[in-house]
Structures are given as C-alpha cells and as structure tokens.
Design a protein around this motif. Sequence first.
Motif, PDB file in Angstrom:
ATOM      1  N   ARG A 231     -52.335  -8.159 -25.474  1.00 17.59           N
ATOM      2  CA  ARG A 231     -52.838  -9.873 -25.439  1.00 17.59           C
ATOM      3  C   ARG A 231     -53.006 -10.098 -27.164  1.00 17.59           C
ATOM      4  O   ARG A 231     -53.680 -11.416 -27.543  1.00 17.59           O
ATOM      5  CB  ARG A 231     -54.170 -10.416 -25.028  1.00 17.59           C
ATOM      6  CG  ARG A 231     -54.168  -9.854 -23.365  1.00 17.59           C
ATOM      7  CD  ARG A 231     -54.724 -11.266 -22.968  1.00 17.59           C
ATOM      8  NE  ARG A 231     -55.074 -11.665 -21.057  1.00 17.59           N
ATOM      9  CZ  ARG A 231     -53.604 -11.228 -20.759  1.00 17.59           C
ATOM     10  NH1 ARG A 231     -52.589 -12.001 -20.771  1.00 17.59           N
ATOM     11  NH2 ARG A 231     -54.039 -12.053 -19.009  1.00 17.59           N
ATOM     12  N   LYS A 232     -53.658  -8.916 -28.179  1.00 16.30           N
ATOM     13  CA  LYS A 232     -53.470  -8.979 -29.642  1.00 16.30           C
ATOM     14  C   LYS A 232     -54.646  -9.960 -29.687  1.00 16.30           C
ATOM     15  O   LYS A 232     -54.694 -10.331 -30.815  1.00 16.30           O
ATOM     16  CB  LYS A 232     -51.998 -10.083 -30.106  1.00 16.30           C
ATOM     17  CG  LYS A 232     -50.993 -10.030 -29.661  1.00 16.30           C
ATOM     18  CD  LYS A 232     -49.455  -8.791 -30.012  1.00 16.30           C
ATOM     19  CE  LYS A 232     -48.654  -8.759 -30.130  1.00 16.30           C
ATOM     20  NZ  LYS A 232     -47.921  -7.540 -29.813  1.00 16.30           N
ATOM     21  N   GLN A 233     -55.248  -8.877 -28.403  1.00 19.50           N
ATOM     22  CA  GLN A 233     -57.137  -9.536 -29.592  1.00 19.50           C
ATOM     23  C   GLN A 233     -57.695  -8.041 -30.263  1.00 19.50           C
ATOM     24  O   GLN A 233     -57.000  -7.145 -30.108  1.00 19.50           O
ATOM     25  CB  GLN A 233     -57.926  -9.085 -27.974  1.00 19.50           C
ATOM     26  CG  GLN A 233     -57.667 -10.505 -27.057  1.00 19.50           C
ATOM     27  CD  GLN A 233     -58.464  -9.785 -25.813  1.00 19.50           C
ATOM     28  OE1 GLN A 233     -58.945  -9.171 -25.776  1.00 19.50           O
ATOM     29  NE2 GLN A 233     -57.924 -11.248 -24.857  1.00 19.50           N
ATOM     30  N   PRO A 234     -58.679  -8.771 -31.240  1.00 19.54           N
ATOM     31  CA  PRO A 234     -59.188  -7.802 -32.671  1.00 19.54           C
ATOM     32  C   PRO A 234     -59.612  -6.669 -31.404  1.00 19.54           C
ATOM     33  O   PRO A 234     -60.216  -7.157 -30.459  1.00 19.54           O
ATOM     34  CB  PRO A 234     -59.948  -8.589 -32.674  1.00 19.54           C
ATOM     35  CG  PRO A 234     -59.608  -9.761 -32.749  1.00 19.54           C
ATOM     36  CD  PRO A 234     -58.668 -10.288 -31.023  1.00 19.54           C
ATOM     37  N   LYS A 235     -59.560  -5.331 -32.177  1.00 19.76           N
ATOM     38  CA  LYS A 235     -60.476  -4.395 -31.722  1.00 19.76           C
ATOM     39  C   LYS A 235     -61.645  -4.721 -31.031  1.00 19.76           C
ATOM     40  O   LYS A 235     -61.984  -3.951 -29.911  1.00 19.76           O
ATOM     41  CB  LYS A 235     -59.881  -2.916 -32.603  1.00 19.76           C
ATOM     42  CG  LYS A 235     -60.473  -1.424 -31.621  1.00 19.76           C
ATOM     43  CD  LYS A 235     -60.284  -0.546 -32.927  1.00 19.76           C
ATOM     44  CE  LYS A 235     -60.713   0.939 -32.424  1.00 19.76           C
ATOM     45  NZ  LYS A 235     -60.627   2.140 -33.121  1.00 19.76           N
ATOM     46  N   ALA A 236     -62.696  -5.097 -31.955  1.00 22.97           N
ATOM     47  CA  ALA A 236     -63.880  -5.186 -31.842  1.00 22.97           C
ATOM     48  C   ALA A 236     -64.035  -6.092 -30.892  1.00 22.97           C
ATOM     49  O   ALA A 236     -65.286  -5.369 -29.784  1.00 22.97           O
ATOM     50  CB  ALA A 236     -64.661  -5.617 -33.333  1.00 22.97           C
ATOM     51  N   GLU A 237     -63.614  -7.193 -30.616  1.00 32.97           N
ATOM     52  CA  GLU A 237     -63.171  -7.916 -29.491  1.00 32.97           C
ATOM     53  C   GLU A 237     -63.174  -7.037 -27.705  1.00 32.97           C
ATOM     54  O   GLU A 237     -63.800  -7.357 -27.199  1.00 32.97           O
ATOM     55  CB  GLU A 237     -62.549  -9.409 -29.372  1.00 32.97           C
ATOM     56  CG  GLU A 237     -63.196 -10.379 -28.691  1.00 32.97           C
ATOM     57  CD  GLU A 237     -62.006 -10.859 -28.874  1.00 32.97           C
ATOM     58  OE1 GLU A 237     -60.980 -12.043 -27.762  1.00 32.97           O
ATOM     59  OE2 GLU A 237     -61.910 -11.997 -30.230  1.00 32.97           O
ATOM     60  N   THR A 238     -62.149  -6.505 -28.335  1.00 33.29           N
ATOM     61  CA  THR A 238     -61.557  -5.818 -26.749  1.00 33.29           C
ATOM     62  C   THR A 238     -62.925  -4.604 -26.355  1.00 33.29           C
ATOM     63  O   THR A 238     -62.946  -4.245 -25.380  1.00 33.29           O
ATOM     64  CB  THR A 238     -60.447  -5.418 -26.939  1.00 33.29           C
ATOM     65  OG1 THR A 238     -60.530  -3.872 -28.401  1.00 33.29           O
ATOM     66  CG2 THR A 238     -59.260  -6.107 -26.962  1.00 33.29           C
ATOM     67  N   GLU A 239     -63.407  -4.092 -26.884  1.00 36.09           N
ATOM     68  CA  GLU A 239     -64.081  -3.175 -26.977  1.00 36.09           C
ATOM     69  C   GLU A 239     -65.378  -3.588 -26.445  1.00 36.09           C
ATOM     70  O   GLU A 239     -66.228  -2.776 -25.759  1.00 36.09           O
ATOM     71  CB  GLU A 239     -64.448  -1.997 -28.213  1.00 36.09           C
ATOM     72  CG  GLU A 239     -63.546  -1.687 -28.868  1.00 36.09           C
ATOM     73  CD  GLU A 239     -63.509  -0.098 -30.155  1.00 36.09           C
ATOM     74  OE1 GLU A 239     -64.814  -0.637 -30.033  1.00 36.09           O
ATOM     75  OE2 GLU A 239     -62.557   0.643 -30.091  1.00 36.09           O
ATOM     76  N   GLU A 240     -65.824  -4.323 -27.002  1.00 35.04           N
ATOM     77  CA  GLU A 240     -67.516  -5.169 -26.647  1.00 35.04           C
ATOM     78  C   GLU A 240     -66.947  -5.708 -25.325  1.00 35.04           C
ATOM     79  O   GLU A 240     -68.113  -5.225 -24.138  1.00 35.04           O
ATOM     80  CB  GLU A 240     -67.468  -6.252 -27.180  1.00 35.04           C
ATOM     81  CG  GLU A 240     -68.521  -7.243 -27.454  1.00 35.04           C
ATOM     82  CD  GLU A 240     -69.307  -8.139 -28.672  1.00 35.04           C
ATOM     83  OE1 GLU A 240     -69.742  -9.228 -27.829  1.00 35.04           O
ATOM     84  OE2 GLU A 240     -68.202  -8.232 -29.393  1.00 35.04           O
ATOM     85  N   TYR A 241     -66.019  -6.225 -24.462  1.00 35.65           N
ATOM     86  CA  TYR A 241     -65.572  -7.388 -22.850  1.00 35.65           C
ATOM     87  C   TYR A 241     -65.838  -5.409 -22.583  1.00 35.65           C
ATOM     88  O   TYR A 241     -65.754  -5.084 -21.419  1.00 35.65           O
ATOM     89  CB  TYR A 241     -64.343  -7.232 -23.201  1.00 35.65           C
ATOM     90  CG  TYR A 241     -64.450  -8.757 -21.659  1.00 35.65           C
ATOM     91  CD1 TYR A 241     -65.643  -8.630 -21.300  1.00 35.65           C
ATOM     92  CD2 TYR A 241     -62.615  -7.778 -21.310  1.00 35.65           C
ATOM     93  CE1 TYR A 241     -64.809  -9.408 -20.251  1.00 35.65           C
ATOM     94  CE2 TYR A 241     -62.964  -8.207 -20.594  1.00 35.65           C
ATOM     95  CZ  TYR A 241     -63.975  -8.977 -19.538  1.00 35.65           C
ATOM     96  OH  TYR A 241     -63.737  -9.744 -18.098  1.00 35.65           O
TER      97      TYR A 241
END
Lengths: 254, 526
Positions: free
Chosen positions: A120-130
């Motif tokens: 999905r090419k999402q930013p790391k911080a965003e994926t970790e939060e989710y």
Amino acid sequence: MENEQRSTRTLGDPIVITDGVKKWFGDFQALKGVTATVREREVVVIIGPSGSGKSTYIRCINRLEAHQEGTIIVDGTELTNDIKNIEKIRSEVGMVFQQFNLFPHLTVLDNITLAPQWVRKQPKAETEEYAMELLERVGIPEQADKYPGQLSGGQQQRVAIARSLAMKPRIMLFDEPTSALDPEMIKEVLDVMKELAHGGMTMMVVTHEMGFAREVADRVMFFDYGTIVEEGTPEHFFTNPQHDRTKLFLSQIL
Amino acid sequence: MTVEVRQHQKTPLWRNATVLKWASQVFVLFMLLFLFGALGSRATDNFAQSDISFGWDWLSNPTGVQIREGIDTLPDSGARALTVGIINTMRVAISGIFVATLIGTIIGIARLSSNWIVNKLATVYIETIRNIPLLVQIFFWSALAVGLPSLTAEDVGTYWFKTSNRGFAFSWVFPDGGFWPWLVFIAVGFFVGRWLLRRRRQHQEDTGEPGHGGWYMAASILVFAVVGWFAWPVLSFMEPVLEAIEKFVANLPQIIVPIVIALGAIAASVWWIRGFFESRRTPAGFGKLTDDDWFRVVFAGFAGIAIAVVAFVIGEFTIKTVAGEVLSVAELAIVGVSNFFGWLGAKFNATDANTVIEGIRSGGPLVFERPQVILAGGAQIPQFGSSGMVLTVPFFAIWTGVTVYTASFIAEIVRGGILAVPKGQTEASMALGLKRSQYLRQIILPQAFRIILPPLGNQYLNLAKNTSLGIAVAFADIVAVGVTIVNQTGQSLPVVLVWMAFFLTVSLSISAVVNYYNRRMQLVER
C-alpha cells in the motif's frame, strides 16, 4: 441472543461470485463445479470431511490455487492469469492459515506493518499506529516487539489475523484457523473472529468449530467430494438437514 | 509419618561439581602445556644430535629458493619466500571463495528452476563435479591447459587475450601511482552514500514513497570515484603527515610495546568481566552469581594478567634480521609499525606517481595493460611479457579445481536452504499481495540465508584448505614453497609449524566472520 447478533448485520451486494468452479490435482478432481455467492457482511462457514475440497475452494478465491474451469469474481474483478488482477484481489482479501505462517525473522509489529508499507506504500509511522490499534483489538498490544517464536499458538494466530486486517481487506478467508491450537487457546481466537463478524466483515471460514457456526454464521455450506452437498442457515442446517450425507456427518461430530 | 531428611551440611570442595569441573579443566590445560613443552625440548635435543639444529634462522637467512610465480620469484630470505607462497595461496582462496559462491548460488537456484533444460544442466553439473575427487579434477584442468598450443616466434605481439600451454594471459587493470589517494576518495564516497541511504530510508518510512536509497548510494560512490580520478593529487599533503608519524613511532622507546600490549590485554579482560556482570543483571536486580560464574571471572582476570606478563618476557627475545642485525621483538615491532607508515606515506607521493611513462605509468589511479608475447633470454624463447594478467597453468588448474568443486557443494546448500523455508511463508506473503520480488527479498531469502550460512562457512574452510592440493600441479603456494625450504635447510618441523599456524589463522578468520553473521541472523525463540 444469537439471532439478535446476526440480525444487526444487513447483507449487502454479492462480493464473491463463483460459478461452476472446477479444479484438478493431476487425476484427482478436487472441485467438481462449485457455484455459490457470498454477499457483503455475510459470514459463511464451510464444513465437511477432510479431502472434501473446502480448503481448496477458499484457496481458489485468492488464487493460492488456480482453478481450471468456471469463473470466480471477487469484488467485481474476475480472477484470470492476469498478475495485476491477482495482486489487486490478494490485497483486498485477507487470509488466515491453520499454521499461522507468521514471518519468524520479523517482530510482531513488523509482521503486521510489512504489507501495508510495501504493497500500500503507506508511511511507516501510520502503519505502526494502525498495527498497535489492531493489536489492541486482538488483545495483545504488549507483544508488539516480540518475535513470533516467543508467543503461544493462540497469540500467534491473533497476530496473523491482525496482519491480514492491516491491509484493510474487504473479505477475510479463514482456513481452519483453530485446528492447530490447544483447546483453551481456541476460544481466544474465536472471540476475535466473532468480534470481526459483528463489525461487519465479510468472512468465509473453513472450520470444525460447530459452536462458532451456530452462533455467528449467516449460512453454512457442507462440502463433500468437491461439491456443495447442502447449504442453509445454521438453524436449518443443524436442526433439519435434508441429505443423508449431511446427517451422517453431523451425527459423527455432534 | 515423618520423612527423615539428611542433615544439611556445607558441601566439601572435593564434592562440589563446579569446583571439580573447573579444576579438571585447569589440570588438563597444564598437563597439555607440560606435554608440549616436553615434546618440544625432546625434539630440540634430537635435532641437535642429528646435526640439524631446530631453529628459526632460516626465516632470515637466504635460502636460495626459486619460485615459479608470485610477487617475488627470487626471495632473499625464508620469510620472504613464505610470504610469496602465502600471497599465492590467498589469491586462490579469496577469489575462489567469491567465485564459488557466485557460481554455486546460480547453479543452486537453477536446480530449483521449473525450466527442464536449466534444471537438468544444473543437476548434471552438481552430480558430476561433486562425485569426482578434487585431485583428479585438478589434474584434469592442468592436462587441459598443457594440451594447448605452445607459443612460437610468430606469436610475438600485443593481445587482448591469449591462451597457450604456458598459461592464460588477458588484459587487466592494475593499481597505479594515484591508486591509494583514489581509494580514500572512494571510501569517503561510500560513507557519504551510507548517510544518504539512511536519509532516504527515513524518507521512505515517513512518507511511504519509494526511497531508491541504493541508487543514491551507488551514485555517491560513482561521483567521488570520478572526482577522485582527477583530484587525487590534492591528498599529497598526507605524505609529510604519515612520514612524521613514521619518525615519531621509530623514536619511541621499545618498552612502549609490551606496555601497550599489557594495557590492551588487561583492558580487554576488564571489559569482558564488566560485560559479564552486566549480562547477569536483570530488571529485578543483580542476580546471584553461581560458583561457575565466579570461576569464569577469575579465569578472565588471570588470562589478562598472564598475557600482560608474557608480553614483557617475549618483548626481550632477540631475532636476527636479514640485514644481520640482532633486534629484540619489541624493537622489531616498532620498526615494523614505523615502516608501515613510511610505506603508506610513499603511496601519497603525487609528483613521482604523476609522471606518465608510456606503457607503464598512466599518471592516474589505475593503468590498463594488455598482455604481450616477447622473445626473452639469450635463446630468444617466446614467452609472455610482464604486462597484463598472466595466469600460469598451475594457478589455473588449482583455482578452477577448487572453485568448480566447491561451487557444486554450495549449490546444494543454497538449494537446501531455499527449500527449507516452509511453503506457508510464500503463501502468507502472496495472500498479503506482496510481489514475487518483494517477498523473495523480504521473507524467503533472509530465512534461507540463516539456514545456508553455517554449512556455507564449512565450504569456505574446505576451499581454503584444499588449496594445499596445489602442490600436485607444482603451484607455488605456501605448502610448495615450504617443501622447497625443507629440502634446502632440513628444517621440517619449523616449516610444518608455520603451515599449521597459517592455515589455522585463515580458518579461524573465516569462522569468525561466518559466526558473526550467524549470530546476527539468529531467530529469537522463547
């Protein structure tokens, strides 16, 4: 109480359509023309004796197995040899395996964030939060930095569910998710699955847990020799089965 | 009912399992030292009686050894001759390890291929090569090369590539005058590239956009290499700096050598003991040390002090150099380090190195050479000249032999490693929508590498040790050179000791590297 839970979900449009799906392994025909439709937010439980083709069927839905005849349409896209379509469908369809199949060299958190970051090419911080949010939902946020080998079977399977959910899938496939677990761990995994169902996730579940089927399923399919022998609501299925084969199977397991 | 409990009493030392374990180890250690000491003195006596004095004089004396190939074909001392042999061995071992890994990986993956021809070719390669003894294969490559046509007077000229029964000659790039300063530029480019790589990774994590960090790093190294190619003379200020260090070291009192070693040894043992205590600390507090732990601490402390004392003793030993001077080991160490800085300083001399000499000096960091066939000697025999890279038949035979042979084993290890990663890992990756290239790199290869690494290390050790078979085709490796020295001087035991020390050092170095990566790759379980 059980009916009340089910009635909170309203079923939507068809999302998985299979029509005359046939599949051979060499000479052995595993699927002999399976026709079925799953609607949005529907929970379908698939049961049947081993070797009846139920696992093969759901593995065809995200193309882990390629079917040879018939059509499979998932979320409006037909599954063909087109790699682009296959990758698109796989990113929309989550799958949970009997053997968990977590990545042993990555931490729990990295297991969950890997696909959102790379696919999905999402930013790391965003994926970790989710990912942390998902770990809260499956009840093991404190295990985020551990490795799969350090967790119990039940915890591993809950991580595997969180890993699939991280891709925000529209459909979840479960291939005997509790068969490799100790009895006391089965409950913790089933609880997570029940919560998912109440949240409105479309689910196709291959399982031997009849309690789960009774309580959560909208529909039960009974597979034997590569075909759907009988299907219907759990009430119909468990209390008033029509086919002799179904009756025999139920008499042996209940 | 009462249970009779034997009265608790303090365990006497001779029944304490820990004390017994350590005491027996210390005992065995001393027995071994004693045994070697006795054998050593016995051997020395025997040598004395048979008119061959066991000693190391041959290291510094001219031995009259002629070597067929290497950095020096007429070495002026035994030590120099062995150095030539060591470098020849290392050339085979190091390049062999790289090429065998490359070929082995390709063949191993080919054997997993669903392409029938590729698959069968790989199978035939593996099954043929690994089932024929290495020695036979080395003879085969040698016979193959010797069967090539010989050089004649008509062959005189310059070539890109030339084969003959005297070996293979091909064009090659050699370091030239500006090479070392240029390396400094490349090293800077590497570190800048690493910094860029980290920044790009961070960017990728922050935004999710692809970082292309690898490209940034490659570009950085390339830019510095190109700039350094022309700008390297600016580093010539390094020459006086390094020469100053050379003079400074040369003037140090010799007592400094044992002091540095002793301080190093004691620091190492203190560091180890501190680390050990730290490792026993838990969040709950400082754990209780077992008797076993205390033995380790005492042993580490004792080892540090012992090395310190030995450093002072050995520093006083004297050795005769090639020039005939008698120097103590400490003085020799100072001269060695000082000479090293002098040597390094000379590499930065821009004026000398920058002189362009047609066909020899490029005036830059590298020089490209093509091989020549010339008529040499009074008899005007056609042979390869000194330019270009000339691989002799023995080098070709031993190098091809060990590389091709080891590659077949590495191929099986690679195949096994990839197959050993459960199928479920691939399925889980596919189910998440990862592309094949993505899951191979992120999921399959890291796990396969973990399985491949230990047996791969064994193959590297085998390759390094098998180079000693080069003696069968008269390759001038450390073993062949050593045999010649033994023939000339009769000093068999010292030469064998040097061989053992060399191969032990090589093998332990390879093991250390492999073990380091192995520890880093280990899975955390429980």
